[in-house]
Scaffold this active site. Structure first.
Site, PDB file in Angstrom:
ATOM      1  CE  LYS A 154     -37.153 -38.986   6.884  1.00 23.98           C
ATOM      2  NZ  LYS A 154     -37.664 -37.709   7.469  1.00 23.98           N
ATOM      3  CG  ASP A 261     -35.897 -28.044   7.115  1.00 25.79           C
ATOM      4  OD1 ASP A 261     -35.753 -26.960   6.517  1.00 25.79           O
ATOM      5  OD2 ASP A 261     -35.504 -29.131   6.662  1.00 25.79           O
TER       6      ASP A 261
END
Length: 372
Positions: A154, A261
């Site tokens: 990532k 989130d």
């Protein structure tokens, strides 16, 4: 900015020294003077102007137009190369595959690297040169295919989309006339995510196993047997999954953390167990955050809304911050140690005492990216 891993093997050792010099100079300069780059690179003999020109043509550094002096800035491409070089020294990344995910603040790629046991035993400064990320072809380490595993890489890329609003009361380059360093903020984001993944994994939470972090890159377990919740159109027992997700929100909070989130984009479902796996942690906050109750309730409402729209499932049972979270102010109840809770430990305090400090958290929060 898309990762271009093909050209990295052709970057020479001297070019990497110049690239590192630009990175070092960026700590105190928004635009690094050419004279400082030459001094930091400390290359004997001529040719440094050629190296700088070559790096600029490859878009690894860039010259800023209308600057008051001659100088360069490091690009995301150059930052990618520096991170990949360091990861390759630890054998965490020996080859880069396809891109498997793209978001507002990050890209995700499949990579190959040695298994974790070998990674942990490697030394970044040992001079190991596994061939992919080194310009001069030194003697390559022979890696048995049986020692190779697939991982997810990532790459955090803050500032590339519409999230460019920065509070005017914060300066990231010690220069009030300068703009924020998105490379620096991306590194903070990666450090935060890796720190939270380490702690959550250690305490048995369903998260990808963290492997390594360098600069703005995080190497983690590749979850190839799980699919994003947003891609699931039908489920046999939505009530059970709904309950599992609400329990996970509450469990996180009772260990001192709120995801902020928690939605169908950041949840994977294991194909075998049908259990949720949580991803994406740069926005995670402590239960002592001033807006903790708002973020907790928003996470709950995101799941309720998704299940109502996607599965036509409505439940009147859902957690509430004031009722179900018991970790708030638990330090005072336990004699001020601040780490034990009824659930076990305050993971937010453990992270704050790790390599990702409270100061770093505040620096990242000053940017109006995650906390909105």
């Amino acid at each position: 900015m898309r990762l271009d891993a093909k050209g990295i093997r052709y970057i020479t050792v001297d070019e990497f020294r110049v690239l590192t010099a630009v990175e070092t100079g960026s700590r105190n300069h928004e635009i690094v003077p050419t004279s400082l780059i030459k001094r930091l690179a400390n290359l004997h003999g001529g040719g440094i102007n050629k190296f700088i020109g070559d790096l600029a043509r490859k878009n690894l550094i860039t010259k800023v137009a209308n600057s008051k002096y001659d100088g360069y800035k490091l690009t995301y491409g150059g930052y990618d190369y520096l991170a990949l070089k360091s990861l390759s020294k630890k054998n965490c990344v020996v080859s880069v595959g396809n891109q498997i995910g793209v978001g507002k603040e990050a890209d995700v790629y499949v990579v190959m690297g040695k298994t974790q046991s070998q990674n942990e035993n490697s030394d970044e400064n040992s001079g190991s040169k596994p061939g992919m990320i080194h310009g001069r072809r030194a003697k390559e380490e022979v890696i048995d295919n049986e020692d190779i595993s697939e991982y997810a890489l990532k790459i955090h890329r803050l500032g590339r989309t519409s999230f460019r609003s920065v509070k005017s009361n914060r300066d990231y380059t010690n220069n009030k006339n300068s703009s924020p360093s998105w490379l620096y903020l991306s590194r903070l984001s990666a450090q935060k995510e890796f720190a939270f993944m380490q702690v959550l994994s250690r305490f048995g939470f369903p998260v990808p196993r963290p492997i390594e972090q360098n600069r703005h890159c995080v190497v983690m377990e590749l979850l190839d047997n799980a699919i994003p919740l947003k891609q699931i159109n039908k489920i046999e027992n939505p009530g059970r999954l709904y309950s599992d997700l609400m329990d996970l929100i509450v469990k996180l909070a009772n260990y001192g953390l709120i995801h902020c989130d928690f939605n169908e984009f950041n949840l994977l479902i294991d194909n075998n167990t049908l259990k949720p796996i949580l991803i994406d942690f740069p926005q995670m906050v402590s239960v002592t955050h001033k807006n903790a109750e708002f973020y907790f309730n928003r996470d709950v409402e995101c799941i309720r809304t998704f299940f109502r729209k996607k599965f036509n499932y409505v439940s009147l049972v859902y957690p509430m911050f004031t009722k179900d979270v018991t970790s708030v102010d638990v330090g005072a109840k336990n004699g001020g140690d601040g780490e034990s809770t009824s659930a076990g430990y305050r993971l937010d305090l453990i992270v704050a005492n790790s390599s990702f400090t409270h100061k770093m958290e505040k620096e990242l929060e000053q940017v109006n990216i995650f906390y909105k």
